[in-house]
Design an enzyme around this catalytic site. Structure first.
Site, PDB file in Angstrom:
ATOM      1  N   TYR A  80      25.610 -34.425  11.387  1.00 24.62           N
ATOM      2  CA  TYR A  80      24.734 -34.911  12.449  1.00 24.62           C
ATOM      3  C   TYR A  80      23.303 -34.424  12.219  1.00 24.62           C
ATOM      4  O   TYR A  80      22.345 -35.164  12.376  1.00 24.62           O
ATOM      5  CB  TYR A  80      25.250 -34.415  13.804  1.00 24.62           C
ATOM      6  N   PHE A 132       4.546 -60.858  13.555  1.00 22.36           N
ATOM      7  CA  PHE A 132       5.955 -61.123  13.309  1.00 22.36           C
ATOM      8  C   PHE A 132       6.620 -61.134  14.683  1.00 22.36           C
ATOM      9  O   PHE A 132       6.144 -60.483  15.607  1.00 22.36           O
ATOM     10  CB  PHE A 132       6.584 -60.077  12.369  1.00 22.36           C
ATOM     11  N   THR A 133       7.698 -61.892  14.836  1.00 22.12           N
ATOM     12  CA  THR A 133       8.299 -62.122  16.166  1.00 22.12           C
ATOM     13  C   THR A 133       8.583 -60.815  16.918  1.00 22.12           C
ATOM     14  O   THR A 133       8.162 -60.645  18.067  1.00 22.12           O
ATOM     15  CB  THR A 133       9.615 -62.910  16.017  1.00 22.12           C
ATOM     16  N   ASP A 223       2.731 -52.720   7.878  1.00 23.18           N
ATOM     17  CA  ASP A 223       4.131 -53.146   7.903  1.00 23.18           C
ATOM     18  C   ASP A 223       4.530 -53.423   6.460  1.00 23.18           C
ATOM     19  O   ASP A 223       4.156 -54.445   5.875  1.00 23.18           O
ATOM     20  CB  ASP A 223       4.292 -54.392   8.775  1.00 23.18           C
ATOM     21  N   LYS A 266      15.017 -54.896   4.311  1.00 20.63           N
ATOM     22  CA  LYS A 266      14.272 -55.644   3.299  1.00 20.63           C
ATOM     23  C   LYS A 266      13.843 -54.683   2.184  1.00 20.63           C
ATOM     24  O   LYS A 266      14.328 -54.772   1.074  1.00 20.63           O
ATOM     25  CB  LYS A 266      13.062 -56.321   3.934  1.00 20.63           C
ATOM     26  N   ARG A 389      11.190 -71.576  11.609  1.00 24.62           N
ATOM     27  CA  ARG A 389      10.034 -70.707  11.838  1.00 24.62           C
ATOM     28  C   ARG A 389       8.917 -71.616  12.333  1.00 24.62           C
ATOM     29  O   ARG A 389       8.067 -72.065  11.596  1.00 24.62           O
ATOM     30  CB  ARG A 389       9.619 -69.969  10.559  1.00 24.62           C
ATOM     31  N   PHE A 455      14.880 -67.783  20.004  1.00 21.24           N
ATOM     32  CA  PHE A 455      15.450 -68.406  18.810  1.00 21.24           C
ATOM     33  C   PHE A 455      16.741 -67.735  18.366  1.00 21.24           C
ATOM     34  O   PHE A 455      17.552 -68.336  17.683  1.00 21.24           O
ATOM     35  CB  PHE A 455      14.438 -68.398  17.649  1.00 21.24           C
TER      36      PHE A 455
HETATM   37  N1  F0G Z   1       8.396 -56.805   9.992  1.00 17.71           N
HETATM   38  C1  F0G Z   1       8.590 -57.820   9.147  1.00 17.71           C
HETATM   39  C2  F0G Z   1       7.466 -58.298   8.295  1.00 17.71           C
HETATM   40  C3  F0G Z   1       9.855 -58.420   9.056  1.00 17.71           C
HETATM   41  O1  F0G Z   1      10.026 -59.430   8.215  1.00 17.71           O
HETATM   42  C4  F0G Z   1      10.904 -57.938   9.866  1.00 17.71           C
HETATM   43  C5  F0G Z   1      12.212 -58.566   9.832  1.00 17.71           C
HETATM   44  C6  F0G Z   1      10.645 -56.868  10.734  1.00 17.71           C
HETATM   45  C7  F0G Z   1       9.386 -56.330  10.761  1.00 17.71           C
HETATM   46  C8  F0G Z   1      11.728 -56.327  11.616  1.00 17.71           C
HETATM   47  O2  F0G Z   1      12.671 -55.630  10.873  1.00 17.71           O
HETATM   48  O3  F0G Z   1      14.806 -56.910  11.195  1.00 17.71           O
HETATM   49  O4  F0G Z   1      14.825 -54.547  10.374  1.00 17.71           O
HETATM   50  O5  F0G Z   1      14.259 -55.051  12.708  1.00 17.71           O
HETATM   51  N2  F0G Z   1      12.425 -59.710   9.357  1.00 17.71           N
HETATM   52  C9  F0G Z   1      13.732 -60.345   9.292  1.00 17.71           C
HETATM   53  C10 F0G Z   1      13.603 -61.731   8.710  1.00 17.71           C
HETATM   54  C11 F0G Z   1      14.492 -60.342  10.574  1.00 17.71           C
HETATM   55  O6  F0G Z   1      14.599 -62.436   8.703  1.00 17.71           O
HETATM   56  O7  F0G Z   1      12.545 -62.103   8.198  1.00 17.71           O
HETATM   57  P1  F0G Z   1      14.208 -55.548  11.303  1.00 17.71           P
END
Ligand code: F0G
Length: 482
Positions: A80, A132-133, A223, A266, A389, A455
């Site tokens: 832990y 980003f979303t 990022d 990623k 997208r 989405f």
């Molecule tokens: N920033 C970027 C540029 C991303 O592409 C993503 C995730 C995140 C932050 C968030 O990271 O998913 O680990 O919480 N992109 C994924 C995609 C979901 O399908 O492009 P996460």
């Protein structure tokens, strides 16, 4: 780099790995694919994998891992607190980025949550090349707003400019002057700008942004989730950096930033996330939130096995043969689609091939989600799962009206080292057929619409019975073939 010149003169992407473990995939008949997308509410996020042939929804958490990553997972130190696994990861990050403080998280959006909670005050603005979303949602929840300052080329579907993710520096200066530096929480640079087609940011542009911010006393947050692709483009497109050591470039980027975060789903081809911080006070503030939302400081919600895989995966990001595979496959897919008349975002970026749904489905208005309709139609005719997208991925305004996306895209992600060139040829073929028959695609409307990140699990229905007509046309042309 993993592309070789054939005798014919053609430059062909070449897999610099061999496959030693495989997973069976299913290519079901079109009638079953149509039934599956109906059951999924015409939302590719809600499909079950058993119904999918090629999963090009995302590259998140689904990249192929190397034998060295799997081997490292076996030596994970489960505890832990104080696990050796954590210290190995921390040392790798220190070596790669040379930033003094590290906080582990369970994934990228968790970093965004912690960063927004620490740095965004209500009424403040976050300036960025593009949102980003999940980033935008976390900033909004904290009472902040965003301004997007990507270069004009970044907002155009086609271009020959190599770094479409770059900031428009005049607009950055103008925004800071208009808002006042004290009202800007931070400037966020997104590597490999996701929502505009995986387009990279140049070293020169990052340097200029960081200098402007330093002079204004505004922190710069990077990022780095799509750093691998962005590194590839810097090392192959930016003259000063061609052939330069990838670790040196990475350290040079990190030196420009105050905070750097990443989704390890990623970057590093594992699952998890992390925040690197330069300033001790900022680090201490963020640190308080980790045990509350993520887990103890030496795992932050990640499994120790994933942390070991990440440690190795991060180093593999510094190998051009490894990181070139996705961009080269994306380029191959985009070239083939273009050759066959299908409109795509150019130049090809990282992450995936982005089909211009606005032009592909120009007969469908943005109220009826052309990119969502194209994603559903593409699945029906191919079993390939892509991701909308466009407007569907946006959030409604406070008055309930739609926020129309600047680009309506169908993203076909290319997970790292997962698919083969013949599979890419199949994707191009089915999309070319769909393009020829695009008049058969109709719009979508919501049946169930969540208020945040709709989405992900919103459910839709076709406007008119276009899926049946599409399937009939496919059968006429392909006969019994899948
Ligand atoms: N920033 C970027 C540029 C991303 O592409 C993503 C995730 C995140 C932050 C968030 O990271 O998913 O680990 O919480 N992109 C994924 C995609 C979901 O399908 O492009 P996460």
């Amino acid at each position: 780099m993993s592309s070789v010149k054939f005798w014919s003169g053609e430059q062909v992407p070449m897999e610099m790995h061999k496959v030693r473990m495989v997973q069976r995939v299913n290519l079901k008949p079109i009638e079953e694919r149509k039934a599956a997308i109906e059951e999924a509410g015409f939302n590719t996020f809600l499909l079950r994998n058993r119904d999918v042939f090629l999963d090009m929804l995302t590259d998140s958490g689904v990249n192929a891992m190397s034998e060295n990553q799997y081997a490292a997972m076996m030596q994970a130190d489960d505890s832990y607190a104080g696990s050796e696994t954590y210290y190995r990861l921390e040392a790798a990050l220190e070596d790669m980025f040379a930033m003094p403080y590290f906080l582990p998280t369970h994934q990228g959006r968790a970093c965004e949550h912690i960063i927004a909670k620490t740095l965004v005050n209500p009424g403040q603005t976050v300036l960025m090349n593009y949102h980003f979303t999940t980033t935008k949602a976390h900033i909004s929840i904290c009472g902040g707003q965003i301004e997007e300052l990507v270069s004009a080329a970044g907002r155009e579907i086609t271009s020959t400019l190599p770094f479409k993710g770059n900031f428009d520096l005049d607009r950055l200066n103008e925004s800071i002057a208009r808002l006042g530096a004290e009202n800007v929480s931070f400037v966020r640079i997104e590597a490999g700008t996701n929502l505009i087609g995986g387009q990279p940011v140049s070293m020169a542009n990052m340097r200029a942004v960081s200098e402007i911010c330093r002079a204004a006393g505004i922190p710069v947050v990077y990022d780095a989730s799509l750093l691998a692709d962005n590194l590839y483009f810097i090392a192959t497109r930016e003259e000063e950096y061609i052939g330069k050591n990838l670790k040196d470039i990475t350290r040079e980027i990190a030196a420009m930033m105050d905070v750097l975060y990443f989704s390890a789903r990623k970057l590093g081809a594992a699952r998890g996330g992390g925040i690197l911080v330069k300033n001790e006070d900022v680090f201490l503030k963020m640190r308080e939130l980790i045990p509350l939302y993520e887990g103890f400081l030496t795992y932050g919600g990640m499994s120790v096995r994933e942390m070991e895989a990440l440690t190795v995966g991060l180093y593999e990001t510094l190998d051009l043969d490894v990181i070139s595979q996705t961009p080269l496959f994306v380029a191959a897919l985009c070239d083939e689609l273009q050759r066959r008349g299908v409109p795509v975002v150019t130049p090809p970026g990282g992450l995936g091939c982005h089909v211009d749904a606005g032009s592909f489905c120009s007969h469908i208005s943005q109220e009826q989600y052309p990119a969502g309709a194209l994603a559903a139609a593409a699945f029906i005719v191919s079993g390939v799962r892509g991701m909308e997208r466009g407007t569907l991925s946006e959030q409604r305004k406070a008055d309930g009206s739609e926020t129309f996306a600047e680009m309506e895209l169908l993203r076909l992600a290319v997970p790292k080292r997962v698919y083969t060139l013949s599979q890419m040829k199949y994707v191009a073929d089915r999309l070319a057929w769909l393009h020829e028959n695009r008049h058969l695609i109709g719009g979508l409307q919501f049946v169930e619409e969540p208020s945040v990140l709709r989405f992900f699990f919103g459910r839709l229905a076709p406007i008119g019975d276009w899926p049946t007509k599409l399937a009939e046309a496919f059968r006429r042309d392909f006969g019994d073939s899948l």
